[in-house]
Design a protein around this motif. Structure first.
Motif, PDB file in Angstrom:
ATOM      1  N   UNK A   1     -50.522 -25.434   7.974  1.00 47.15           N
ATOM      2  CA  UNK A   1     -49.136 -25.875   8.060  1.00 47.15           C
ATOM      3  C   UNK A   1     -48.351 -24.876   8.903  1.00 47.15           C
ATOM      4  N   UNK A   2     -47.568 -25.389   9.846  1.00 49.73           N
ATOM      5  CA  UNK A   2     -46.770 -24.554  10.736  1.00 49.73           C
ATOM      6  C   UNK A   2     -45.335 -25.069  10.722  1.00 49.73           C
ATOM      7  N   UNK A   3     -44.413 -24.226  10.273  1.00 51.63           N
ATOM      8  CA  UNK A   3     -42.992 -24.586  10.202  1.00 51.63           C
ATOM      9  C   UNK A   3     -42.780 -25.900   9.453  1.00 51.63           C
ATOM     10  N   UNK A   4     -43.521 -26.065   8.364  1.00 51.02           N
ATOM     11  CA  UNK A   4     -43.384 -27.248   7.535  1.00 51.02           C
ATOM     12  C   UNK A   4     -44.090 -28.483   8.063  1.00 51.02           C
TER      13      UNK A   4
ATOM     14  N   UNK B   1     -38.086 -28.510  18.594  1.00 50.75           N
ATOM     15  CA  UNK B   1     -39.190 -29.471  18.655  1.00 50.75           C
ATOM     16  C   UNK B   1     -39.760 -29.729  17.266  1.00 50.75           C
ATOM     17  N   UNK B   2     -39.834 -28.671  16.450  1.00 50.09           N
ATOM     18  CA  UNK B   2     -40.340 -28.826  15.080  1.00 50.09           C
ATOM     19  C   UNK B   2     -39.452 -29.774  14.282  1.00 50.09           C
ATOM     20  N   UNK B   3     -38.127 -29.657  14.464  1.00 46.90           N
ATOM     21  CA  UNK B   3     -37.196 -30.535  13.743  1.00 46.90           C
ATOM     22  C   UNK B   3     -37.393 -31.992  14.158  1.00 46.90           C
ATOM     23  N   UNK B   4     -37.631 -32.227  15.453  1.00 51.90           N
ATOM     24  CA  UNK B   4     -37.857 -33.602  15.923  1.00 51.90           C
ATOM     25  C   UNK B   4     -39.158 -34.169  15.350  1.00 51.90           C
TER      26      UNK B   4
END
Length: 506
Positions: free
Chosen positions: A289-292, A427-430
């Motif tokens: 898991x990376x940044x959730x 990008x993680x949020x998207x």
């Protein structure tokens, strides 16, 4: 029918409908299929798609770290002693990459592009100043020339005389900047004066800053989502010409920048890398898991660089039958103008123990030297990656060069790279938003089933309440005798009091 009865019937019907519809959709996987089809249509390399702009200009920052092996006992090595090296690094550069001259071809089913990279030095992430720090290592230009002329006594003699007259040795000391980005080599300069096709400058990254490595043509994924980002041709070729078998010369998979959505743990990921002049593959290792963001970790197994005895498919990578190296090594001289360059993982990770034992200062560790890709299985997005590779030179005795007589055959480490990237927060949020939508839509039947279960509970509660109310009402309207005579009366409690009738004659 009372209002209460109507309510119970309505709740029962709704409950049954929700459960039947929800379980039916769950079994048929209808919403999951709809979501997957939507992803397949949106994750394509065409103008206006969800991923096209980020594919052309990836937003996450990429860092390139260079680690050098500084030789501390050159004189002893020349007499056959075991080399001793110290790792020096990292020298870190921010890598900017983008795809240039992007053109849609063949009715939009293919897209061509050039992968351009540039590097900017980051002092705060480095151990020193590359313009000042010196590294003693193998003289790669000298070894390239010696290998080029070996087998010809006349050419070897001339090259040996030339090297002696120029004071060129088997090892050299240069700054990190010079080793990376190029310096004028005296031997190459002399040869270039009579051979214009020979470059007088040499560097491990020479002419690789602000340049590209040729035209790629990719599948867009419109016809088949499994082809998303897959390389069709490189420099106009669908097959390489460096190796001795069609299997070894095949161009498979992506270029490492894009992977198809809906990944499976059972599949093998193929990546064509021009730096190694071949296609490599990776297998699933574990969930991470990376940044959730959930991801599958793929890593190259030992079989990728295994010997031909360990993996017969690799026989085609032998330059000649006599030049087959052991497990963990790949001689890339066919695509390096004949230079005796050997590729491996850092510190000979996953290689035969003999290569580690031959050099003092080699400490292979999985944590620091493993190459891996962390891919979100739903979207195929790279959330974290580390590409690690080592450049070595094969040194050995070469007829016609007296200075090599005392050498032992050794695969000599020069430098290794660590190219790393972690998805940026935006990008993680998207990706998280997209995954949330995909999860909700895919699990919508579960929501329906859940509502059906809630309605079933309400239905049961209503039934219980009605049952209790009926029982209470029956108890309130049941018959009770008023006195003891009523209890004993054989006429079912009816008692009529009469007075004797008077005699009229009395």
């Amino acid at each position: 029918m009372t209002r209460r009865s109507c309510t119970i019937y309505a709740v029962g019907i709704i409950c049954a409908s929700l459960l039947i519809i929800g379980i039916g959709l769950l079994v048929l996987q209808t919403f999951r299929t709809l979501m997957h089809n939507r992803l397949k249509k949106e994750i394509v390399l065409v103008e206006g798609s969800r991923v096209f702009e980020s594919w052309k200009t990836p937003p996450p920052p990429v860092y390139m770290e260079f680690f050098f092996f500084n030789v501390t006992n050159v004189d002893e090595v020349l007499t056959g002693a075991k080399p001793v090296v110290n790792q020096v690094g990292p020298y870190t550069y921010r890598e900017y990459r983008y795809k240039d001259n992007v053109t849609m071809v063949e009715d939009g089913t293919l897209v061509s592009a050039y992968n351009t990279k540039s590097f900017v030095f980051l002092r705060e992430r480095s151990v020193g100043d590359p313009a000042v720090d010196n590294i003693t290592t193998v003289n790669i230009p000298a070894w390239a020339v010696m290998n080029k002329v070996k087998g010809s006594f006349f050419k070897a003699t001339m090259a040996s005389v030339m090297m002696n007259s120029l004071g060129v040795g088997l090892f050299t000391t240069q700054t990190v900047d010079e080793l990376l980005w190029g310096y004028e080599d005296p031997l190459l300069k002399r040869i270039a004066s009579s051979s214009p096709d020979v470059e007088k400058d040499f560097g491990l990254m020479y002419k690789k800053n602000g340049t590209n490595n040729g035209e790629f043509v990719y599948h867009t994924g419109e016809q088949n989502y499994m082809d998303y980002g897959r390389v069709k041709t490189w420099k106009g070729q669908s097959q390489l010409k460096f190796w001795s078998s069609n299997h070894s010369n095949s161009i498979n998979g992506s270029d490492g920048s894009a992977f198809h959505p809906l990944l499976s743990k059972d599949e093998r990921i193929y990546i064509f890398t021009p730096d190694l002049c071949r296609t490599i593959y990776m297998d699933f290792e574990k969930d991470v898991e990376v940044k959730g963001i959930p991801a599958y970790r793929f890593t190259p197994p030992r079989s990728v660089l295994a010997s031909k005895e360990e993996n017969p498919d690799n026989e085609g990578f032998c330059v000649t039958p006599q030049e087959c190296l052991g497990t963990g090594l790949l001689k890339v001289s066919p695509c390096r103008k004949g230079a005796p360059v050997v590729a491996s993982f850092p510190h000979f990770y996953l290689a035969d123990d003999k290569y580690v034992a031959a050099i003092e200062g080699m400490f292979p560790q999985r944590t620091h030297h493993q190459t891996f890709l962390d891919l979100n299985p739903t979207t195929g997005v790279i959330v974290r990656a580390n590409k690690r590779a080592q450049i070595n030179v094969l040194i050995q005795r070469i007829s016609g060069f007296p200075t090599t007589r005392g050498l032992s055959d050794t695969v000599f480490p020069v430098m290794f790279i660590n190219e790393s990237v972690v998805i940026d927060d935006a990008s993680a949020a998207r990706v998280q938003k997209l995954l949330l939508i995909a999860t909700v839509v895919s699990n919508f039947p579960l929501i329906i089933v859940g509502l059906g279960v809630i309605m079933l509970i309400i239905f049961i509660i209503l039934l219980v309440r009605v049952r209790r109310q009926r029982t209470t009402a029956e108890e309130d309207t049941s018959y009770s005798p008023v006195n003891d005579k009523e209890k004993d009366d054989p006429q079912n409690g009816t008692y009529i009091g009469l007075t004797p009738k008077a005699d009229p004659q009395a």
